[in-house]
Motif scaffolding. Structure first.
Motif, PDB file in Angstrom:
ATOM      1  N   SER A  46       0.816  -1.215   0.000  1.00  0.00           N
ATOM      2  CA  SER A  46       0.000   0.000   0.000  1.00  0.00           C
ATOM      3  C   SER A  46       0.851   1.268   0.000  1.00  0.00           C
ATOM      4  O   SER A  46       0.447   2.296  -0.560  1.00  0.00           O
ATOM      5  N   SER A 128      -4.015   6.340   6.957  1.00  0.00           N
ATOM      6  CA  SER A 128      -4.520   6.409   5.581  1.00  0.00           C
ATOM      7  C   SER A 128      -6.009   6.087   5.529  1.00  0.00           C
ATOM      8  O   SER A 128      -6.538   5.396   6.403  1.00  0.00           O
ATOM      9  N   LEU A 130      -7.353   4.005   3.568  1.00  0.00           N
ATOM     10  CA  LEU A 130      -7.442   2.548   3.443  1.00  0.00           C
ATOM     11  C   LEU A 130      -7.482   1.890   4.811  1.00  0.00           C
ATOM     12  O   LEU A 130      -8.280   0.975   5.057  1.00  0.00           O
ATOM     13  N   GLY A 134     -11.072   0.647   5.574  1.00  0.00           N
ATOM     14  CA  GLY A 134     -10.984  -0.787   5.321  1.00  0.00           C
ATOM     15  C   GLY A 134     -10.669  -1.600   6.550  1.00  0.00           C
ATOM     16  O   GLY A 134     -11.447  -2.478   6.943  1.00  0.00           O
ATOM     17  N   PHE A 368     -12.687   0.780   0.004  1.00  0.00           N
ATOM     18  CA  PHE A 368     -11.517   0.569   0.844  1.00  0.00           C
ATOM     19  C   PHE A 368     -11.478  -0.862   1.388  1.00  0.00           C
ATOM     20  O   PHE A 368     -10.402  -1.458   1.499  1.00  0.00           O
ATOM     21  N   THR A 371     -10.375  -3.020  -1.499  1.00  0.00           N
ATOM     22  CA  THR A 371      -8.927  -2.869  -1.722  1.00  0.00           C
ATOM     23  C   THR A 371      -8.129  -3.629  -0.677  1.00  0.00           C
ATOM     24  O   THR A 371      -7.142  -4.300  -0.989  1.00  0.00           O
ATOM     25  N   LEU A 372      -8.569  -3.531   0.582  1.00  0.00           N
ATOM     26  CA  LEU A 372      -7.876  -4.236   1.656  1.00  0.00           C
ATOM     27  C   LEU A 372      -7.940  -5.745   1.449  1.00  0.00           C
ATOM     28  O   LEU A 372      -6.959  -6.466   1.673  1.00  0.00           O
TER      29      LEU A 372
END
Length: 400
Positions: A46, A128, A130, A134, A368, A371-372
């Motif tokens: 990341s 972040s 994320l 996430g 998010f 993405t995680l």
């Protein structure tokens, strides 16, 4: 005498930790693997793109362009040059310790003074999106709607810290001649062009330098994550945390928060991710209490992140003290904001949704969280591939 005592203390602590490694090899290995797992699957993949991109943007003069363009905004509000906006934006987008890395880089490039760098470092090191949306909101609390509340409290708290830090060092700082400045695209482009042509390295060298430097920094970060994961676990195993846990319990009791969170807070002071997870899954306490404590840990960062920042700043003349003080204040401010914004930003919306939401409605998609999830699947492959590429580039440069 004082220096001799400090030397003895450092030697004693180091030997004690080494002995603990030998006595508890299984616990040491498990904690190391946990830290390596988090670093290899999430942290490295990341942060790597942001680190490489930031190195390229600095080399190509884009940061200088941003600095000239945003000078009229950053100087009156935060009392820093416009280049500081880049460290702030990257810090918010990619999370800690990228804000510290960019600030140190700008200081080395002499785009910031020592005082200005210490102001920026105090509030450019954020969690972040994320991680907040996430990992924390979806992964720990299993509620994507909490992400907005946590993010607003976290980033708003950092903006308040940034405004307060504008007064830091004004007495010792040499007076600047304040001139009226307006947005000027032409001047910004000229400065970007001048910065680019001063760097005579070929594009391939610039790119390989960016990859190697970024991966070296991430390897350093990984080492600190693993080390503090092991240290916090060993302190728990040998049951040497009781005094600290009792102290935290007393503070929580005075704040009318369940003392059951004291052990989780202690863990979070060392390693943010694990402490936040323990708080979110604690049976005691209300949701608001959990959010208050998690907001504090997100603002404080944890000693693992503090060590990463200290190692990055060690190569510069930037003092670590303003950063440490600002992290404590950020944790407190974010917690207070959580208390005031919990009802209007979360409870009121939850009440409206419960009245209109069908029972069979699917969970809301979270970018998010998605993405995680992909990071957890492909993160290790990305990490190994990137380290392999950096190793090849380094070997080629060494034997060229």
């Amino acid at each position: 005498m004082k220096h001799w005592f400090l030397t003895l203390m450092i030697a004693f602590c180091t030997i004690s930790v080494f002995i603990l490694f030998i006595i508890y090899p299984q616990e040491t290995l498990e904690a190391s693997l946990n830290g390596l797992n988090v670093w290899g699957k999430i942290i490295f993949p990341s942060l790597l793109p942001f680190f490489i991109l930031s190195e390229l943007l600095i080399s190509f003069g884009v940061v200088r362009f941003i600095g000239v363009l945003f000078e009229p905004i950053m100087r009156p509000i935060f009392n820093i040059p416009g280049a500081g906006s880049f460290a702030w934006i990257i810090g918010m987008a990619s999370g800690y310790p990228s804000g510290a890395k960019i600030t140190a880089k700008l200081r080395e490039e002499e785009q910031l003074s020592k005082i200005e760098a210490e102001r920026i470092i105090a509030y450019s090191n954020n969690a972040s999106p994320l991680f907040i949306f996430g990992a924390v909101a979806v992964g720990m609390f299993h509620d994507a709607q909490l992400g907005l509340l946590i993010a607003v409290c976290h980033y708003m708290g950092n903006m308040i810290i940034g405004f307060c830090m504008r007064f830091y060092g004004t007495k010792s700082e040499s007076p600047k001649k304040i001139t009226e400045k307006n947005f000027s695209l032409k001047q910004a482009f000229n400065q970007m062009h001048l910065t680019r042509i001063r760097d005579t390295r070929p594009f391939g060298t610039v790119l390989s330098d960016a990859v190697i430097q970024s991966i070296q920094t991430l390897l350093l970060i990984g080492g600190f994550i693993i080390l503090f994961s092991v240290l916090s676990n060993l302190l728990i195993v040998i049951e040497s945390t009781q005094i600290i846990v009792w102290t935290i319990a007393g503070i929580l009791s005075a704040l009318s928060i369940s003392t059951e969170f004291s052990f989780s807070i202690f863990t979070g002071l060392f390693e943010l991710s694990l402490g936040s997870y323990l708080i979110a899954n604690e049976d005691a306490g209300s949701l608001l209490q959990k959010l208050i404590l998690v907001s504090f840990l997100l603002g404080f960062n944890g000693f693992s992140v503090h060590a990463q920042v200290a190692s990055i700043l060690a190569k510069t003349d930037i003092s670590f003290a303003p950063y440490f003080f600002a992290r404590i204040m950020h944790g407190i401010i974010a917690s207070i904001l959580t208390i005031f914004l919990f009802s209007p930003m979360y409870l009121s919306k939850q009440g409206a949704k419960l009245e209109t939401m069908p029972v069979s409605q699917e969970p809301v998609f979270s970018f998010f969280a998605f993405t995680l999830e992909k990071m957890m699947i492909y993160g290790t492959f990305i990490t190994i591939t990137a380290i392999g590429i950096a190793s090849i580039l380094y070997i080629q440069r060494t034997y060229k």
